[in-house]
Design a protein around this motif. Sequence first.
Motif, PDB file in Angstrom:
ATOM      1  N   ASN A 251      54.810  24.063   2.775  1.00 24.69           N
ATOM      2  CA  ASN A 251      53.757  23.974   1.567  1.00 24.69           C
ATOM      3  C   ASN A 251      54.643  24.054   0.489  1.00 24.69           C
ATOM      4  N   ASN A 252      54.116  23.406  -0.512  1.00 23.35           N
ATOM      5  CA  ASN A 252      54.656  23.536  -2.025  1.00 23.35           C
ATOM      6  C   ASN A 252      55.555  22.498  -2.525  1.00 23.35           C
ATOM      7  N   GLY A 253      55.119  21.611  -3.369  1.00 19.85           N
ATOM      8  CA  GLY A 253      55.913  20.401  -3.932  1.00 19.85           C
ATOM      9  C   GLY A 253      55.631  19.195  -3.294  1.00 19.85           C
ATOM     10  N   PHE A 254      55.015  19.143  -2.390  1.00 23.83           N
ATOM     11  CA  PHE A 254      55.248  18.038  -1.365  1.00 23.83           C
ATOM     12  C   PHE A 254      54.186  16.894  -2.122  1.00 23.83           C
ATOM     13  N   GLY A 255      54.775  15.478  -1.918  1.00 28.75           N
ATOM     14  CA  GLY A 255      54.178  14.315  -2.187  1.00 28.75           C
ATOM     15  C   GLY A 255      53.930  13.722  -0.782  1.00 28.75           C
ATOM     16  N   ARG A 256      53.362  12.485  -0.808  1.00 22.68           N
ATOM     17  CA  ARG A 256      53.099  11.734   0.409  1.00 22.68           C
ATOM     18  C   ARG A 256      54.340  11.291   1.004  1.00 22.68           C
ATOM     19  N   GLU A 257      55.372  11.056   0.495  1.00 21.94           N
ATOM     20  CA  GLU A 257      56.664  10.563   1.088  1.00 21.94           C
ATOM     21  C   GLU A 257      57.390  11.837   1.575  1.00 21.94           C
ATOM     22  N   SER A 258      57.499  12.710   0.842  1.00 23.42           N
ATOM     23  CA  SER A 258      58.564  13.972   1.383  1.00 23.42           C
ATOM     24  C   SER A 258      57.564  14.531   2.525  1.00 23.42           C
ATOM     25  N   ALA A 259      56.411  14.709   2.521  1.00 22.18           N
ATOM     26  CA  ALA A 259      55.504  15.073   3.528  1.00 22.18           C
ATOM     27  C   ALA A 259      55.489  14.195   4.899  1.00 22.18           C
ATOM     28  N   GLU A 260      55.742  13.070   4.787  1.00 30.31           N
ATOM     29  CA  GLU A 260      55.984  12.169   5.935  1.00 30.31           C
ATOM     30  C   GLU A 260      57.367  12.337   6.532  1.00 30.31           C
ATOM     31  N   ALA A 261      58.170  12.649   5.739  1.00 32.36           N
ATOM     32  CA  ALA A 261      59.442  12.928   6.151  1.00 32.36           C
ATOM     33  C   ALA A 261      59.792  14.156   6.883  1.00 32.36           C
ATOM     34  N   ALA A 262      59.116  15.170   6.146  1.00 32.17           N
ATOM     35  CA  ALA A 262      59.004  16.469   6.942  1.00 32.17           C
ATOM     36  C   ALA A 262      58.278  16.581   8.379  1.00 32.17           C
ATOM     37  N   VAL A 263      57.271  15.837   8.571  1.00 29.62           N
ATOM     38  CA  VAL A 263      56.742  15.780   9.759  1.00 29.62           C
ATOM     39  C   VAL A 263      57.377  14.790  10.787  1.00 29.62           C
ATOM     40  N   GLU A 264      58.053  13.653  10.205  1.00 33.68           N
ATOM     41  CA  GLU A 264      58.600  12.746  11.026  1.00 33.68           C
ATOM     42  C   GLU A 264      60.019  13.340  11.719  1.00 33.68           C
ATOM     43  N   SER A 265      60.452  14.279  10.805  1.00 26.42           N
ATOM     44  CA  SER A 265      61.714  14.919  11.272  1.00 26.42           C
ATOM     45  C   SER A 265      61.671  15.945  12.022  1.00 26.42           C
ATOM     46  N   GLY A 266      60.329  16.442  12.242  1.00 23.02           N
ATOM     47  CA  GLY A 266      60.314  17.684  13.119  1.00 23.02           C
ATOM     48  C   GLY A 266      60.423  18.933  12.297  1.00 23.02           C
ATOM     49  N   LEU A 267      60.765  18.833  10.913  1.00 29.05           N
ATOM     50  CA  LEU A 267      60.840  19.866  10.087  1.00 29.05           C
ATOM     51  C   LEU A 267      59.632  20.816   9.827  1.00 29.05           C
ATOM     52  N   ALA A 268      58.525  20.173   9.936  1.00 26.42           N
ATOM     53  CA  ALA A 268      57.222  20.754  10.166  1.00 26.42           C
ATOM     54  C   ALA A 268      56.275  20.068  10.657  1.00 26.42           C
ATOM     55  N   ASP A 269      55.232  20.677  11.394  1.00 26.36           N
ATOM     56  CA  ASP A 269      54.206  20.001  12.446  1.00 26.36           C
ATOM     57  C   ASP A 269      52.906  19.484  11.490  1.00 26.36           C
ATOM     58  N   ALA A 270      52.738  20.034  10.170  1.00 25.36           N
ATOM     59  CA  ALA A 270      51.810  19.636   9.249  1.00 25.36           C
ATOM     60  C   ALA A 270      52.216  19.963   7.790  1.00 25.36           C
ATOM     61  N   VAL A 271      51.750  19.445   6.790  1.00 26.38           N
ATOM     62  CA  VAL A 271      52.032  19.857   5.441  1.00 26.38           C
ATOM     63  C   VAL A 271      50.680  20.076   4.909  1.00 26.38           C
ATOM     64  N   SER A 272      50.886  21.322   3.847  1.00 25.08           N
ATOM     65  CA  SER A 272      49.418  21.754   3.119  1.00 25.08           C
ATOM     66  C   SER A 272      49.485  21.300   1.809  1.00 25.08           C
ATOM     67  N   PHE A 273      48.433  21.025   1.241  1.00 25.62           N
ATOM     68  CA  PHE A 273      48.530  20.583  -0.239  1.00 25.62           C
ATOM     69  C   PHE A 273      47.523  21.264  -0.958  1.00 25.62           C
ATOM     70  N   ALA A 274      47.750  21.662  -2.325  1.00 23.75           N
ATOM     71  CA  ALA A 274      46.668  22.448  -2.781  1.00 23.75           C
ATOM     72  C   ALA A 274      46.397  21.575  -4.168  1.00 23.75           C
ATOM     73  N   ARG A 275      47.012  21.516  -5.041  1.00 25.24           N
ATOM     74  CA  ARG A 275      46.687  20.655  -6.288  1.00 25.24           C
ATOM     75  C   ARG A 275      46.228  19.066  -6.013  1.00 25.24           C
ATOM     76  N   HIS A 276      46.743  18.542  -4.999  1.00 24.01           N
ATOM     77  CA  HIS A 276      46.415  17.220  -4.706  1.00 24.01           C
ATOM     78  C   HIS A 276      45.032  17.258  -4.084  1.00 24.01           C
TER      79      HIS A 276
END
Length: 310
Positions: A251-276
């Motif tokens: 969580n925090n500061g992710f956009g679509r592309e960075s969230a995609e990268a985090a999940v694709e790399s295995g850095l995270a299993d999911a990404v959360s968004f508040a403002r978006h």
Amino acid sequence: MSQGSALLRPVTLGDLVLPNRVVMAPTTRCRGCVPSELHALHYARRAAAGLIIAEGTWISPQAIGAYPNVPGLFAEEQVSGWRRVTDLVHALGGRIMVQLWHAGATPLTLPEITATIADYCTAARNARRAGFDGVEIAANGTYLIAQFLNPRLIRRTDAYRAGPRLLLDVLDAVLGTGCRVGVRLSPYWTATDSTPACPDYVPDEETLSRYDDLVRRLDSLAYLHLRGPTRFDLDAFTRYRKLFDGFLIANNGFGRESAEAAVESGLADAVSFARHFIANPDLVTRFALDQELSVADKAFNYTGGPAGYV
């Protein structure tokens, strides 16, 4: 983004199947201390999220901090109000958990800590009665549990020593209610975290080491919800990914592309968004179609009506 993208792939959270990895983070919106039809509409419009984590919710009257117009889970009318919300989200095919919150405005004596742990249990049982799919323990920011974890916040003289004991005792007690339980942590928190112009900041090793030790002890969780630094840094999650092999929500500061990268790399299993999610109830669809995102009007963050909320 194609349907085969990492963010849109289904994933299992224990025995809960999430159709995508786009999580709605808890957002305090101050729309009433008893959930209303307005709350039901707010969450129903976002039911396409892989998982909704409903706003920070007071566990007791003693837990209430500077946001009195926020729902709780300690009164019968609140349980009934939340039941309308969860029934609607589930009817639309969604999954919804709730964040349990204690502001920790004043120091606690040992008897008060015992009572507070009991309040977490009561709130968790009420969450089950209200139809939630689980609970998240708020141990982030400057609130009660974080005040025992972060050296910058420790200013207590209660019987509990500074450290993870309160969180671990709360977790043991809440797990005993049969709830699915997650935890939200913010090891990178700084005093300027909420200001627009946050300087470069690297937390000291004492702080990070405390969180290292804690994260290693959280293997009973359904998930770990980790808030990154205010100045976005994807690599900041690597430290805790190495220590936690369970389900990790970044969580925090992710956009679509960075969230995609985090999940694709295995850095995270999911990404959360508040403002978006505040500005885009249809966020999952917009991500899927590579559509431009709307920007929330901060003037409506804490007003009492539907503007800027539904």
